[in-house]
Motif scaffolding. Structure first.
Motif, PDB file in Angstrom:
ATOM      1  N   MET A   1      29.084 155.502   3.784  1.00  0.00           N
ATOM      2  CA  MET A   1      28.419 156.321   4.794  1.00  0.00           C
ATOM      3  C   MET A   1      27.255 155.540   5.404  1.00  0.00           C
ATOM      4  O   MET A   1      26.775 154.560   4.830  1.00  0.00           O
ATOM      5  CB  MET A   1      27.928 157.641   4.196  1.00  0.00           C
ATOM      6  CG  MET A   1      26.826 157.512   3.165  1.00  0.00           C
ATOM      7  SD  MET A   1      26.226 159.115   2.536  1.00  0.00           S
ATOM      8  CE  MET A   1      27.658 159.740   1.664  1.00  0.00           C
ATOM      9  N   THR A   2      26.831 155.953   6.560  1.00  0.00           N
ATOM     10  CA  THR A   2      25.676 155.307   7.181  1.00  0.00           C
ATOM     11  C   THR A   2      24.433 155.606   6.354  1.00  0.00           C
ATOM     12  O   THR A   2      24.390 156.551   5.559  1.00  0.00           O
ATOM     13  CB  THR A   2      25.486 155.789   8.622  1.00  0.00           C
ATOM     14  OG1 THR A   2      25.386 157.222   8.629  1.00  0.00           O
ATOM     15  CG2 THR A   2      26.671 155.368   9.491  1.00  0.00           C
ATOM     16  N   THR A   3      23.417 154.798   6.553  1.00  0.00           N
ATOM     17  CA  THR A   3      22.194 154.904   5.750  1.00  0.00           C
ATOM     18  C   THR A   3      21.451 156.200   6.048  1.00  0.00           C
ATOM     19  O   THR A   3      21.242 156.559   7.208  1.00  0.00           O
ATOM     20  CB  THR A   3      21.279 153.703   6.031  1.00  0.00           C
ATOM     21  OG1 THR A   3      21.990 152.509   5.685  1.00  0.00           O
ATOM     22  CG2 THR A   3      20.000 153.779   5.216  1.00  0.00           C
TER      23      THR A   3
ATOM     24  N   SER B   1      27.033 162.335   4.890  1.00  0.00           N
ATOM     25  CA  SER B   1      28.128 162.181   5.846  1.00  0.00           C
ATOM     26  C   SER B   1      29.339 161.591   5.142  1.00  0.00           C
ATOM     27  O   SER B   1      29.269 161.219   3.968  1.00  0.00           O
ATOM     28  CB  SER B   1      27.685 161.258   6.991  1.00  0.00           C
ATOM     29  OG  SER B   1      27.549 159.924   6.535  1.00  0.00           O
TER      30      SER B   1
ATOM     31  N   THR C   1      25.670 155.155  -0.679  1.00  0.00           N
ATOM     32  CA  THR C   1      25.283 153.807  -0.259  1.00  0.00           C
ATOM     33  C   THR C   1      24.560 152.998  -1.327  1.00  0.00           C
ATOM     34  O   THR C   1      24.254 151.833  -1.098  1.00  0.00           O
ATOM     35  CB  THR C   1      24.382 153.875   0.990  1.00  0.00           C
ATOM     36  OG1 THR C   1      23.217 154.648   0.681  1.00  0.00           O
ATOM     37  CG2 THR C   1      25.135 154.504   2.147  1.00  0.00           C
TER      38      THR C   1
ATOM     39  N   ASN D   1      31.794 150.936   7.976  1.00  0.00           N
ATOM     40  CA  ASN D   1      31.611 152.393   7.942  1.00  0.00           C
ATOM     41  C   ASN D   1      32.843 153.151   8.420  1.00  0.00           C
ATOM     42  O   ASN D   1      33.609 152.652   9.253  1.00  0.00           O
ATOM     43  CB  ASN D   1      30.414 152.804   8.808  1.00  0.00           C
ATOM     44  CG  ASN D   1      29.116 152.158   8.369  1.00  0.00           C
ATOM     45  OD1 ASN D   1      28.463 151.478   9.157  1.00  0.00           O
ATOM     46  ND2 ASN D   1      28.732 152.368   7.131  1.00  0.00           N
TER      47      ASN D   1
ATOM     48  N   THR E   1      35.022 154.336  12.569  1.00  0.00           N
ATOM     49  CA  THR E   1      34.638 153.347  13.569  1.00  0.00           C
ATOM     50  C   THR E   1      35.887 152.581  13.994  1.00  0.00           C
ATOM     51  O   THR E   1      36.869 152.505  13.251  1.00  0.00           O
ATOM     52  CB  THR E   1      33.610 152.344  12.999  1.00  0.00           C
ATOM     53  OG1 THR E   1      34.193 151.641  11.882  1.00  0.00           O
ATOM     54  CG2 THR E   1      32.340 153.051  12.538  1.00  0.00           C
TER      55      THR E   1
ATOM     56  N   ASN F   1      24.730 148.975   3.097  1.00  0.00           N
ATOM     57  CA  ASN F   1      24.765 148.644   4.515  1.00  0.00           C
ATOM     58  C   ASN F   1      23.811 147.486   4.817  1.00  0.00           C
ATOM     59  O   ASN F   1      24.126 146.570   5.587  1.00  0.00           O
ATOM     60  CB  ASN F   1      24.406 149.869   5.350  1.00  0.00           C
ATOM     61  CG  ASN F   1      25.450 150.962   5.267  1.00  0.00           C
ATOM     62  OD1 ASN F   1      26.637 150.709   5.406  1.00  0.00           O
ATOM     63  ND2 ASN F   1      25.023 152.184   5.037  1.00  0.00           N
TER      64      ASN F   1
END
Length: 625
Positions: free
Chosen positions: A183-185, A219, A224, A250, A253, A347
């Motif tokens: 997931m994104t940070t 998300s 992470t 991620n 995308t 990430n």
């Protein structure tokens, strides 16, 4: 550069130790190849069942022998953030496989439980055994004899090792592992850790804690921090089972989707029907296993893999043990600091240069085997490349030659530490593991009186009552595979961290697991033999002095050997029930047959049944010279 002499020596020892078991395994997969997987071996009725739902082109393709059929085995579910993105992958794979000249069928799903949800709950006692269940479910999915290759879709803690063990039981099939990405940070790991400790100290309430946790896990994608899940992803690249650079892209995308398509295209190109046949049973060998261990240690990865890699290797006929880990750790430098070993997340690690930079550095230093087979070709050097989109085209370019952030990622010439973050402990309690990469040097060596508990809940009750406000070696027993399925005890970290911050010497000593999120407290874990099998950890009494010295690899209770042997196992009137409820009764067969932690804690790989409790002497616990 030539191979480092220690890496070479350990590898040769593993090859010699594994000679018979590896030869037996390879003979089995060669036999399986000779009798299948050929759909022509199936009767017309078998085959009709196998393609009944396909459209006419699909039926025509599967009725013939020219198009390879790819099995999709997936850990998709929508509760796990890491696995929710996998739900979108099958249609992408099916189209890509068809365009590449193959067919793909969703062969089966495997269970995927989340340690983050079950942490500190009764369901956590099923966590380790879920790996063996996943292995069996993978075998069930592949057993229809319809397939020429497989794609394994999974990410998290027990899921990837389970998929690997299951896939290796079909070692004649080419297999590529397809991740979903992190997931994104969200909320920084430093702040998250601080909030957890403030809650443990009673400074904030549950509402504020839940808000912080929700900002951290927010998300689709893998958590992470660098725990077992993300250690899995790194291992798959170091062992040549991912496409290069696939681990930390991620979800949702364009690049993630392009890599999923590419995995389908590639696996079609490495079946027995191609001119580049690469079965997983040949890709996973002694050298690839050693590469996995090197990657784990250089990155400060999860202690869980001191069991998972052992079990995965055994599934391929390769025998490794903790001494191999220890000797490799002594010469492999620590190149990464990712939470809980630092404050950065995966990430940030990937942006700094990530796996590709690490492999480049370790190859140049002679610490990895380059002469291995991978799913993309011969040579681990292929994994110094990272993927990019050039318009709509997926391409690979050489990764960075210099770290973009030396607070997170460094080269061999200037590592964070000259050795890996893992130590093997020996002494009169047996053998165990400690991860010290996240423990400050001044906190590593502990000499303190023991306080013995039957569960982490009892530890927390004592903490809340103020009973642990002193130098203490917290000993939690009957937490091994035979005892209660070996749940992680990560729930203890914030409270023990508070005690350490107050200036007390504090350590955790247990025959259970900690986790890939092992943090700043020295934790001597996976003590073998475990208490349930007569291990001497089960005869420690409150007040016994414990000596833990990770630098010397020493763990012992300062009690005369004769007295220790004469003691009866420690018992508690309120020992937690671990036999029933939350499905635990269904896993009794695993608890009865599981091997030791150093053997991989696997109930599937020739573990020998033992009595519920046995007596073990001090001499039996001391390692052989």
């Amino acid at each position: 550069m030539s191979l480092h002499p220690v890496i070479d020596a350990v590898t040769q020892r593993v090859i010699a130790r594994s000679r018979d078991t590896r030869a037996t395994y390879l003979a089995k997969i060669d036999h399986a190849q000779s009798v299948g997987p050929h759909r022509g071996k199936l009767s017309c009725g078998n085959l009709a069942h196998g393609f009944a739902v396909e459209d006419k082109p699909g039926k025509d393709a599967l009725a013939g022998q020219q198009r390879p059929n790819v099995a999709i085995v997936s850990a998709y579910n929508e509760m796990l953030s890491a696995h929710q993105p996998l739900g979108d992958f099958p249609p992408i794979i099916k189209k890509a496989a068809w365009d590449a000249g193959g067919v793909a069928q969703f062969a089966g799903g495997v269970p995927a439980m989340c340690d983050g949800v079950t942490q500190g709950q009764p369901g956590m006692e099923l966590s380790l055994f879920s790996r063996d269940t996943i292995a069996m479910a993978t075998a069930v999915a592949l057993t229809h004899n319809m397939f020429d290759a497989a794609l394994c879709l999974g990410v998290c803690d027990k899921i990837v090792p389970g998929l690997t063990i299951g896939a290796l039981s079909f070692g004649h099939l080419p297999v590529i592992f397809v991740p979903g990405g992190p997931m994104t940070t969200g909320l920084s790991n430093k702040i998250k850790s601080e909030v957890r400790q403030r809650f443990a100290a009673g400074e904030i309430g549950r509402d504020e804690l839940l808000k912080a946790e929700s900002m951290s896990y927010h998300s689709p994608g893998t958590c992470t921090f660098y725990g077992t899940a993300n250690s899995n992803q790194l291992l798959m690249e170091f062992m040549g089972l991912h496409l290069p650079g696939a681990s930390f892209i991620n979800p949702n995308t364009p690049l993630r989707e392009a890599l999923t398509r590419a995995a389908a295209e590639r696996v079609v190109g490495i079946t027995e029907l191609s001119d580049d046949y690469r079965p997983i049973g040949r890709v996973v060998d002694e050298k690839s296993v050693i590469n996995g261990i090197v990657g784990l240690l250089a990155s400060g990865g999860s202690t869980n893999h001191t069991m998972h890699i052992v079990a995965m290797a055994r599934a391929a006929g390769v025998k490794i043990d903790w001494t191999d880990f220890a000797e490799i750790s002594a010469v492999v430098p620590l190149l990464a600091r990712v939470y809980p070993n630092g404050v950065a997340d995966v990430n940030h690690f990937a942006a700094a240069g990530g796996i590709q930079f690490m492999i480049r550095e370790l190859l140049a230093a002679g610490l990895l085997h380059n002469d291995v087979s991978t799913v993309v070709g011969d040579g681990l050097h292929r994994y110094t490349q990272e993927p990019f989109l050039d318009g709509d085209d997926l391409i690979w370019r050489e990764g960075v030659e210099q770290s973009h952030d030396t607070d997170v990622l460094r080269g061999v010439a200037d590592p964070f530490a000259s050795t890996g973050g893992l130590r093997v402990l020996t002494g009169n309690l047996g053998r165990g593991i400690i991860k010290i990469s996240a423990v400050q040097k001044q906190h590593r060596t502990i000499h303190a009186p023991a306080r013995v508990f039957p569960s982490q809940e009892h530890v927390l009750e004592a903490y809340q009552a103020g009973e642990l406000e002193q130098d203490t070696a917290i000993v939690v027993i009957n937490q091994g595979p035979r005892g209660n399925g070996m749940p992680e005890l990560h729930k203890l970290t914030p409270s023990l961290g508070v005690l350490q911050d107050k200036g007390y010497q504090v350590a955790l000593i247990t025959d259970g697991r900690m986790s890939g999120a092992s943090g700043k407290i020295p934790a001597a874990i996976q003590i073998t033999p475990e208490a349930r099998l007569g291990g001497l950890i089960g005869r420690i009494r409150d007040g016994d002095m414990i000596m833990l010295d990770p630098e010397a690899g020493d763990l012992r209770v300062e009690v005369d050997d004769a007295e220790l042997e004469a003691r009866e196992p420690t018992t508690f009137d309120d020992q937690p029930e671990s036999e029933f409820g939350f499905g635990r009764e269904l896993f009794a067969v695993f608890r009865r047959n599981v091997g030791s932690a150093e053997e991989g804690a696997c109930a599937l790989l020739d573990a020998q049944p033992a009595e519920t409790e046995t007596r073990t002497t001090v001499a039996e616990q001391e390692p052989a010279e």
